[in-house]
Design an enzyme around this catalytic site. Structure first.
Site, PDB file in Angstrom:
ATOM      1  N   GLY A  46       2.437  -2.520   5.904  1.00 21.63           N
ATOM      2  CA  GLY A  46       1.427  -3.417   5.742  1.00 21.63           C
ATOM      3  C   GLY A  46       1.050  -2.800   4.225  1.00 21.63           C
ATOM      4  CD  GLN A  51      -2.443  -0.013   0.445  1.00 23.70           C
ATOM      5  OE1 GLN A  51      -2.218  -0.897   1.237  1.00 23.70           O
ATOM      6  NE2 GLN A  51      -1.864   1.236   0.732  1.00 23.70           N
ATOM      7  CB  CYS A  88      -2.098   5.160   4.164  1.00 23.21           C
ATOM      8  SG  CYS A  88      -2.835   3.839   2.829  1.00 23.21           S
ATOM      9  CG  LEU A  89       2.941   2.190   1.974  1.00 21.50           C
ATOM     10  CD1 LEU A  89       3.444   0.647   1.416  1.00 21.50           C
ATOM     11  CD2 LEU A  89       4.335   3.372   1.941  1.00 21.50           C
ATOM     12  CG  HIS A 130      -4.023   0.872   7.697  1.00 25.26           C
ATOM     13  ND1 HIS A 130      -3.973   2.291   7.915  1.00 25.26           N
ATOM     14  CD2 HIS A 130      -3.849   0.740   6.363  1.00 25.26           C
ATOM     15  CE1 HIS A 130      -3.682   2.952   6.827  1.00 25.26           C
ATOM     16  NE2 HIS A 130      -3.591   2.063   5.924  1.00 25.26           N
ATOM     17  CD  GLU A 131      -2.440  -2.894   5.571  1.00 25.13           C
ATOM     18  OE1 GLU A 131      -3.120  -2.530   4.270  1.00 25.13           O
ATOM     19  OE2 GLU A 131      -1.808  -1.824   5.894  1.00 25.13           O
ATOM     20  CG  HIS A 134      -6.297  -0.379   2.507  1.00 20.58           C
ATOM     21  ND1 HIS A 134      -6.509   0.627   1.797  1.00 20.58           N
ATOM     22  CD2 HIS A 134      -5.213  -0.119   3.323  1.00 20.58           C
ATOM     23  CE1 HIS A 134      -5.520   1.594   2.073  1.00 20.58           C
ATOM     24  NE2 HIS A 134      -4.704   1.066   2.895  1.00 20.58           N
TER      25      HIS A 134
END
Ligand code: ZN
Length: 164
Positions: A46, A51, A88-89, A130-131, A134
């Site tokens: 994701g 991000q 998380c990236l 999660h997304e 953000h």
């Protein structure tokens, strides 16, 4: 399409609230294409627009069943509970144990502006939470039960490889 640079936890932009998309135009399509390419290149499941330093309410996901794009997502219902490892990236090299709802209903727009609704469970529900977090400047590290350390990862839970 082009790869975009993924910003990391120390960047203030990750803490800002993203604005809704108003125009469903070529620029949005371009952003979505770039985000998908960037997510796959980073082997994530994701990616949210903040991000890649774009403060718009746009996310992409692929939890193994194909690409999902969401514009202006809104969680309308949640139920149940699950606890699992999350990464998380934007938080490279770390993992945490995070409680999330087991089931999530989300309303969103697709890239053309058409209204959509999706009911998700399990990993996809986790990914959606999660997304969308953000988009409000929230990171999993803010809500995790605890950090998961490297030596625990060798225990072989595949979920530990997921990055969002
Ligand atoms: Zn993330």
């Amino acid at each position: 399409m082009a790869l975009r640079k993924i910003i990391h936890i120390e960047d203030e932009l990750l803490r800002k609230k993203s604005r809704p998309v108003e125009r469903f135009d070529a620029k949005l399509a371009h952003l979505l294409d770039d985000m998908a390419e960037t997510m796959y290149a980073a082997e994530g499941v994701g990616l949210a627009a903040p991000q890649v330093a774009v403060l718009r309410r746009v996310v992409v996901m692929d939890c193994g069943d194909g690409l999902i794009e969401m514009v202006n997502p809104e969680i309308v219902a949640t139920s149940g509970e699950q606890e699992d490892a999350e990464g998380c990236l934007s938080v490279p090299g770390r993992r945490g144990l995070v409680k999330r709802p087991m089931n999530v209903t989300v309303r969103f727009k697709d890239r053309t502006g058409a209204a959509c609704e999706l009911e998700a469970e399990g990993l996809l529900a986790r990914c959606i939470m999660h997304e969308t977090d953000h988009l409000d400047g929230r990171l999993y590290v803010d809500i995790m039960e605890r950090e998961i350390f490297e030596d625990e990862e060798s225990d072989g839970e595949e979920e530990l490889e997921e990055n969002e």
